[in-house]
Design a protein around this motif. Sequence first.
Motif, mmCIF file in Angstrom:
data_model
loop_
_atom_site.group_PDB
_atom_site.id
_atom_site.type_symbol
_atom_site.label_atom_id
_atom_site.label_comp_id
_atom_site.label_asym_id
_atom_site.label_seq_id
_atom_site.Cartn_x
_atom_site.Cartn_y
_atom_site.Cartn_z
ATOM 1 N N VAL A 130 10.408 -4.598 -0.845
ATOM 2 C CA VAL A 130 11.379 -4.709 -1.935
ATOM 3 C C VAL A 130 12.331 -5.881 -1.689
ATOM 4 C CG1 VAL A 130 13.369 -3.587 -3.019
ATOM 5 C CG2 VAL A 130 11.261 -2.289 -2.613
ATOM 6 N N ASP A 131 12.839 -5.994 -0.445
ATOM 7 C CA ASP A 131 13.769 -7.076 -0.118
ATOM 8 C C ASP A 131 13.108 -8.445 -0.288
ATOM 9 O OD1 ASP A 131 15.954 -5.486 0.470
ATOM 10 O OD2 ASP A 131 15.407 -5.256 2.578
ATOM 11 N N CYS A 132 11.873 -8.578 0.202
ATOM 12 C CA CYS A 132 11.163 -9.858 0.093
ATOM 13 C C CYS A 132 11.010 -10.283 -1.361
ATOM 14 C CB CYS A 132 9.784 -9.758 0.743
ATOM 15 S SG CYS A 132 9.792 -9.858 2.547
ATOM 16 N N VAL A 133 10.550 -9.349 -2.183
ATOM 17 C CA VAL A 133 10.309 -9.685 -3.589
ATOM 18 C C VAL A 133 11.622 -9.983 -4.310
ATOM 19 C CG1 VAL A 133 9.414 -8.812 -5.772
ATOM 20 C CG2 VAL A 133 8.131 -8.432 -3.666
ATOM 21 N N LEU A 134 12.667 -9.233 -4.027
ATOM 22 C CA LEU A 134 13.972 -9.494 -4.642
ATOM 23 C C LEU A 134 14.506 -10.869 -4.249
ATOM 24 C CD1 LEU A 134 15.782 -6.044 -4.325
ATOM 25 C CD2 LEU A 134 15.154 -7.202 -6.451
ATOM 26 N N GLN A 135 14.154 -11.332 -3.045
ATOM 27 C CA GLN A 135 14.587 -12.646 -2.566
ATOM 28 C C GLN A 135 13.680 -13.777 -3.036
ATOM 29 O OE1 GLN A 135 14.802 -12.189 1.717
ATOM 30 N NE2 GLN A 135 16.178 -10.428 1.526
ATOM 31 N N GLY A 136 12.656 -13.408 -3.830
ATOM 32 C CA GLY A 136 11.759 -14.428 -4.344
ATOM 33 C C GLY A 136 10.658 -14.835 -3.395
ATOM 34 N N LYS A 137 10.420 -14.010 -2.371
ATOM 35 C CA LYS A 137 9.372 -14.293 -1.397
ATOM 36 C C LYS A 137 8.154 -13.409 -1.683
ATOM 37 C CE LYS A 137 12.869 -15.024 2.195
ATOM 38 N NZ LYS A 137 13.389 -14.511 3.505
ATOM 39 N N PRO A 138 6.935 -13.942 -1.578
ATOM 40 C CA PRO A 138 5.743 -13.110 -1.778
ATOM 41 C C PRO A 138 5.586 -12.115 -0.643
ATOM 42 C CG PRO A 138 5.121 -15.287 -1.006
ATOM 43 C CD PRO A 138 6.593 -15.347 -1.283
ATOM 44 N N TYR A 139 5.022 -10.950 -0.947
ATOM 45 C CA TYR A 139 4.810 -9.936 0.084
ATOM 46 C C TYR A 139 3.428 -9.326 -0.064
ATOM 47 C CZ TYR A 139 5.268 -5.922 3.107
ATOM 48 O OH TYR A 139 5.060 -5.016 4.119
ATOM 49 N N ILE A 140 2.734 -9.185 1.075
ATOM 50 C CA ILE A 140 1.476 -8.441 1.130
ATOM 51 C C ILE A 140 1.532 -7.533 2.353
ATOM 52 C CG2 ILE A 140 -1.046 -8.545 1.175
ATOM 53 C CD1 ILE A 140 -0.966 -11.375 0.268
ATOM 54 N N SER A 141 1.146 -6.276 2.192
ATOM 55 C CA SER A 141 1.112 -5.344 3.328
ATOM 56 C C SER A 141 0.354 -5.969 4.487
ATOM 57 C CB SER A 141 0.445 -4.027 2.918
ATOM 58 O OG SER A 141 1.286 -3.289 2.053
ATOM 59 N N PRO A 142 0.846 -5.814 5.717
ATOM 60 C CA PRO A 142 0.221 -6.456 6.877
ATOM 61 C C PRO A 142 -1.276 -6.193 7.010
ATOM 62 C CG PRO A 142 2.332 -5.519 7.479
ATOM 63 C CD PRO A 142 2.068 -5.079 6.079
ATOM 64 N N ASP A 143 -1.712 -4.955 6.803
ATOM 65 C CA ASP A 143 -3.142 -4.649 6.926
ATOM 66 C C ASP A 143 -3.950 -5.408 5.890
ATOM 67 O OD1 ASP A 143 -2.592 -2.968 8.993
ATOM 68 O OD2 ASP A 143 -2.702 -1.135 7.822
ATOM 69 N N ILE A 144 -3.401 -5.554 4.705
ATOM 70 C CA ILE A 144 -4.090 -6.300 3.658
ATOM 71 C C ILE A 144 -4.167 -7.771 4.025
ATOM 72 C CG2 ILE A 144 -3.963 -7.073 1.263
ATOM 73 C CD1 ILE A 144 -4.842 -4.231 1.499
ATOM 74 N N SER A 145 -3.067 -8.318 4.544
ATOM 75 C CA SER A 145 -3.045 -9.726 4.939
ATOM 76 C C SER A 145 -4.149 -10.016 5.945
ATOM 77 C CB SER A 145 -1.683 -10.085 5.540
ATOM 78 O OG SER A 145 -0.652 -9.905 4.599
ATOM 79 N N ASP A 146 -4.264 -9.152 6.955
ATOM 80 C CA ASP A 146 -5.299 -9.345 7.966
ATOM 81 C C ASP A 146 -6.680 -9.282 7.347
ATOM 82 O OD1 ASP A 146 -3.337 -9.554 9.854
ATOM 83 O OD2 ASP A 146 -3.504 -7.478 10.558
ATOM 84 N N GLN A 147 -6.871 -8.337 6.439
ATOM 85 C CA GLN A 147 -8.170 -8.140 5.799
ATOM 86 C C GLN A 147 -8.569 -9.379 4.998
ATOM 87 O OE1 GLN A 147 -8.609 -4.364 3.733
ATOM 88 N NE2 GLN A 147 -9.703 -5.377 2.073
ATOM 89 N N ILE A 170 0.836 -1.195 0.000
ATOM 90 C CA ILE A 170 0.000 0.000 0.000
ATOM 91 C C ILE A 170 0.878 1.255 0.000
ATOM 92 C CG2 ILE A 170 -1.794 1.256 1.266
ATOM 93 C CD1 ILE A 170 -2.643 -1.377 -0.038
ATOM 94 N N LYS A 171 0.433 2.279 -0.728
ATOM 95 C CA LYS A 171 1.256 3.476 -0.910
ATOM 96 C C LYS A 171 1.494 4.277 0.372
ATOM 97 C CE LYS A 171 0.955 4.722 -5.789
ATOM 98 N NZ LYS A 171 0.559 5.771 -6.758
ATOM 99 N N ASP A 172 0.621 4.139 1.361
ATOM 100 C CA ASP A 172 0.860 4.888 2.594
ATOM 101 C C ASP A 172 1.717 4.092 3.576
ATOM 102 O OD1 ASP A 172 -0.885 3.004 3.564
ATOM 103 O OD2 ASP A 172 -2.351 4.428 4.357
ATOM 104 N N ALA A 173 2.381 3.058 3.095
ATOM 105 C CA ALA A 173 3.296 2.277 3.936
ATOM 106 C C ALA A 173 4.470 3.142 4.383
ATOM 107 C CB ALA A 173 3.812 1.062 3.162
ATOM 108 N N SER A 174 5.073 2.764 5.494
ATOM 109 C CA SER A 174 6.269 3.468 5.964
ATOM 110 C C SER A 174 7.461 3.120 5.075
ATOM 111 C CB SER A 174 6.583 3.048 7.404
ATOM 112 O OG SER A 174 6.959 1.676 7.443
ATOM 113 N N ARG A 175 8.506 3.910 5.187
ATOM 114 C CA ARG A 175 9.718 3.631 4.408
ATOM 115 C C ARG A 175 10.252 2.245 4.741
ATOM 116 N NH1 ARG A 175 15.190 3.672 4.338
ATOM 117 N NH2 ARG A 175 16.240 4.697 2.574
ATOM 118 N N ALA A 176 10.240 1.904 6.040
ATOM 119 C CA ALA A 176 10.752 0.596 6.464
ATOM 120 C C ALA A 176 9.947 -0.537 5.841
ATOM 121 C CB ALA A 176 10.725 0.495 7.988
ATOM 122 N N GLU A 177 8.619 -0.371 5.794
ATOM 123 C CA GLU A 177 7.777 -1.418 5.212
ATOM 124 C C GLU A 177 8.046 -1.565 3.720
ATOM 125 O OE1 GLU A 177 3.112 -2.434 4.226
ATOM 126 O OE2 GLU A 177 3.547 -1.147 5.945
#
Length: 220
Positions: free
Chosen positions: A118-135, A106-113
């Motif tokens: 970016v790191d997860c996807v570059l490592q070949g791991k799927p990523y979903i913003s935490p709030d989205i995952s919960d939803q 999500i675009k309003d994510a923090s810089r750290a998120e």
Amino acid sequence: MGKKHRVFIVEDHRLFREGLKSMLDSRGDIDIVGEAEDGLEAIRLIRNIKPELVLLDLSMPKMGGISVMKEVKRELPDTRILALTIHESDQFVLEAFEAGTDGYCIKDASRAELMNAVDCVLQGKPYISPDISDQVIQGYISGKKTLKKESNWDTVTQREREVLKLLAEGYTNKEIGDFLHISAKTVEKHRANLISKLDLHNVAQLTTFAIEKGLVEPKT
């Protein structure tokens, strides 16, 4: 330092795009190899540059992010994609992963998120913003909503969605045909199919529908 990750940015808002470039440049392990302001330009450039990772806004002029994802993954299956979007609904999450995205942030994510995404996807791991995952998980558990509901929209083909987006952005049949490399007559056929499938009656109603589906942003 070893070889840098080659990253391409697809974002139509210049200020946000410049911010992304600044953050990524500051890491030291990323090389921004290109950028695009609309979906058609993105496909053309990505096809030639072949980046390792694409940061992709879903709401893009001329061709939406979902269509861009499908085209990139079809031609460059090893290129990873991180969707950057304001859309948090289950529908967008599902469509993005079905189209081949490797991450959804999500675009309003923090810089750290964002850096974590970016790191997860570059490592070949799927990523979903935490709030989205919960939803999404809560949607399954509660049974009050589903990720995919059969509707008239589900019968609309990918090409028809591309035509719908361009119609809603105000382009003529000829312009749309030029963008998509099809004839104006074929564009008209797609428009007729859209009107029939969605039970709508004119371009104004198609435009309203496209805005509701998040294909285009309402004009201010």
